[in-house]
Design a protein around this motif. Structure first.
Motif, PDB file in Angstrom:
ATOM      1  N   GLY A 153     -40.330  34.082 -35.132  1.00 32.48           N
ATOM      2  CA  GLY A 153     -40.210  35.099 -34.069  1.00 32.48           C
ATOM      3  C   GLY A 153     -40.603  35.070 -32.703  1.00 32.48           C
ATOM      4  O   GLY A 153     -39.783  35.256 -31.792  1.00 32.48           O
ATOM      5  N   ALA A 154     -41.726  34.554 -32.483  1.00 34.71           N
ATOM      6  CA  ALA A 154     -42.315  34.289 -31.199  1.00 34.71           C
ATOM      7  C   ALA A 154     -41.553  33.313 -30.449  1.00 34.71           C
ATOM      8  O   ALA A 154     -41.429  33.433 -29.440  1.00 34.71           O
ATOM      9  CB  ALA A 154     -44.073  33.918 -31.465  1.00 34.71           C
ATOM     10  N   ASP A 155     -41.208  32.156 -31.190  1.00 36.86           N
ATOM     11  CA  ASP A 155     -40.384  31.035 -30.547  1.00 36.86           C
ATOM     12  C   ASP A 155     -39.224  31.513 -30.363  1.00 36.86           C
ATOM     13  O   ASP A 155     -38.785  31.210 -29.248  1.00 36.86           O
ATOM     14  CB  ASP A 155     -40.213  29.952 -31.581  1.00 36.86           C
ATOM     15  N   LEU A 156     -38.556  32.400 -30.916  1.00 37.67           N
ATOM     16  CA  LEU A 156     -37.141  32.852 -30.606  1.00 37.67           C
ATOM     17  C   LEU A 156     -37.159  33.643 -29.474  1.00 37.67           C
ATOM     18  O   LEU A 156     -36.120  33.631 -28.651  1.00 37.67           O
ATOM     19  CB  LEU A 156     -36.615  33.605 -32.010  1.00 37.67           C
ATOM     20  N   ARG A 157     -38.034  34.604 -29.324  1.00 39.54           N
ATOM     21  CA  ARG A 157     -38.087  35.301 -28.049  1.00 39.54           C
ATOM     22  C   ARG A 157     -38.365  34.552 -26.633  1.00 39.54           C
ATOM     23  O   ARG A 157     -38.154  35.073 -25.974  1.00 39.54           O
ATOM     24  CB  ARG A 157     -39.209  36.494 -28.343  1.00 39.54           C
ATOM     25  N   VAL A 158     -39.130  33.474 -26.843  1.00 39.28           N
ATOM     26  CA  VAL A 158     -39.385  32.700 -25.776  1.00 39.28           C
ATOM     27  C   VAL A 158     -38.007  32.185 -25.462  1.00 39.28           C
ATOM     28  O   VAL A 158     -37.809  32.248 -24.258  1.00 39.28           O
ATOM     29  CB  VAL A 158     -40.463  31.450 -26.000  1.00 39.28           C
ATOM     30  N   GLU A 159     -37.205  31.620 -26.455  1.00 32.73           N
ATOM     31  CA  GLU A 159     -35.943  31.174 -26.207  1.00 32.73           C
ATOM     32  C   GLU A 159     -35.041  32.236 -25.711  1.00 32.73           C
ATOM     33  O   GLU A 159     -33.799  31.773 -25.441  1.00 32.73           O
ATOM     34  CB  GLU A 159     -35.433  30.268 -27.402  1.00 32.73           C
TER      35      GLU A 159
END
Length: 304
Positions: A153-159
């Motif tokens: 989730g954290a990675d996807l929001r950064v992207e």
């Protein structure tokens, strides 16, 4: 005569420690999985308070042990050093970019105190979530979406990547017709039980050969359900049970674990118990990890 047949003074030097195995000290970290060698109790670190470290097992039960004691860490006997950051339920580090459902980012001393997300990547600190990209990752159902959210989730929001539920792979063709993928609007699809000859593989092949195939990537894992992508040891099993075809798979799993399974609410609670044992990517099978990373790369690939 200079020869000393008896050698040097046997009491000189650190004679007490000779032949004694030294126990390595490791800094305590939240979510570190430890085992008390005396009782066999194993669990993840959730709190350090009043000289005691609290461990939570896979059933959500907690038990405290003296911080000064010895523990097994991945089979190695260790002692605990002071944590680099406060350890406690209220002091757990939240993801720099996140929301409820994502596993917290964790600081590891071996990384110089830098935060790592649950997917194992370094967290991007002090950054707001990006405006959503037009591309999407689509998953079969709610449980798939919740698992992806917890670990990536954290990675996807950064992207800036949004994950959407298909409510079944049978709906994929209609969803793609509505979405109309293009080079600027790619779609990555994660499918359960993508094995040769399965219904899922037939749907995937049809989509990849169809009119949207150039801008769609369908990948999958071999498991009957995403539940199986969680390593069985996280729920106290050596392997996931084989469930007869005559029994609905999730209900059969609950029965094998001794959990209630009469109602849909029981199945939902069972999944939350399983999901609760997923703390990082290390709790998932590699057959899922690689496929999700592949989808993220596909939908975030820059245009030439």
């Amino acid at each position: 005569m200079d020869d000393d047949r008896y050698g040097s003074d046997v009491l000189s030097g650190d004679w007490r420690s000779r032949g004694v195995q030294k126990v390595r000290q490791v800094p305590l970290e939240r979510d570190m999985v430890l085992e008390d060698p005396t009782t066999g109790w194993a669990g993840a670190v959730v709190r350090l308070e009043a000289g005691n470290v609290e461990l939570e097992d896979w059933k959500g039960r907690t038990r405290s042990f003296p911080f000064s004691g010895q523990f097994l860490l991945e089979g190695e006997l260790v002692t605990l050093g002071r944590p680099p950051a406060p350890v406690g339920r209220s002091a757990a580090a939240a993801p720099p970019v996140g929301r409820r459902g994502s596993a917290p980012a964790v600081r590891h001393a071996s990384d110089g105190g830098r935060l790592r997300t649950a997917s194992g990547s370094f967290a991007v600190e002090s950054q707001r979530a990006r405006v959503a990209l037009p591309s999407r990752i689509m998953v079969e159902g709610k449980h798939d979406a919740e698992l992806v959210e917890k670990v990536w989730g954290a990675d996807l929001r950064v992207e800036g990547v949004v994950v959407e539920e298909l409510s079944g792979v049978d709906n994929l063709a209609d969803v793609l017709d509505d979405f109309r993928p293009s080079r600027d609007r790619r779609v990555g699809v994660l499918v359960d039980h993508l094995v040769p000859g399965s219904k899922e593989s037939r749907f995937a092949d049809a989509v990849m050969r169809g009119k949207w195939g150039a801008n769609v990537l369908v990948v999958g894992h071999p498991f009957v359900d995403v539940w199986q992508s969680v390593k069985p040891a996280r729920v106290g099993l050596q392997a996931w049970p084989t469930i007869p075809r005559s029994i609905e798979w999730k209900k059969g799993i609950c029965q094998a674990l001794g959990w209630p399974a009469a109602e849909q609410a029981d199945i939902a609670r069972a999944w939350q118990r399983i999901l609760g044992q997923v703390r990082t990517f290390a709790d998932l099978e590699p057959q899922l990890l690689g496929r999700v990373e592949e989808l993220i790369d596909f939908v975030t690939e820059p245009k030439d």
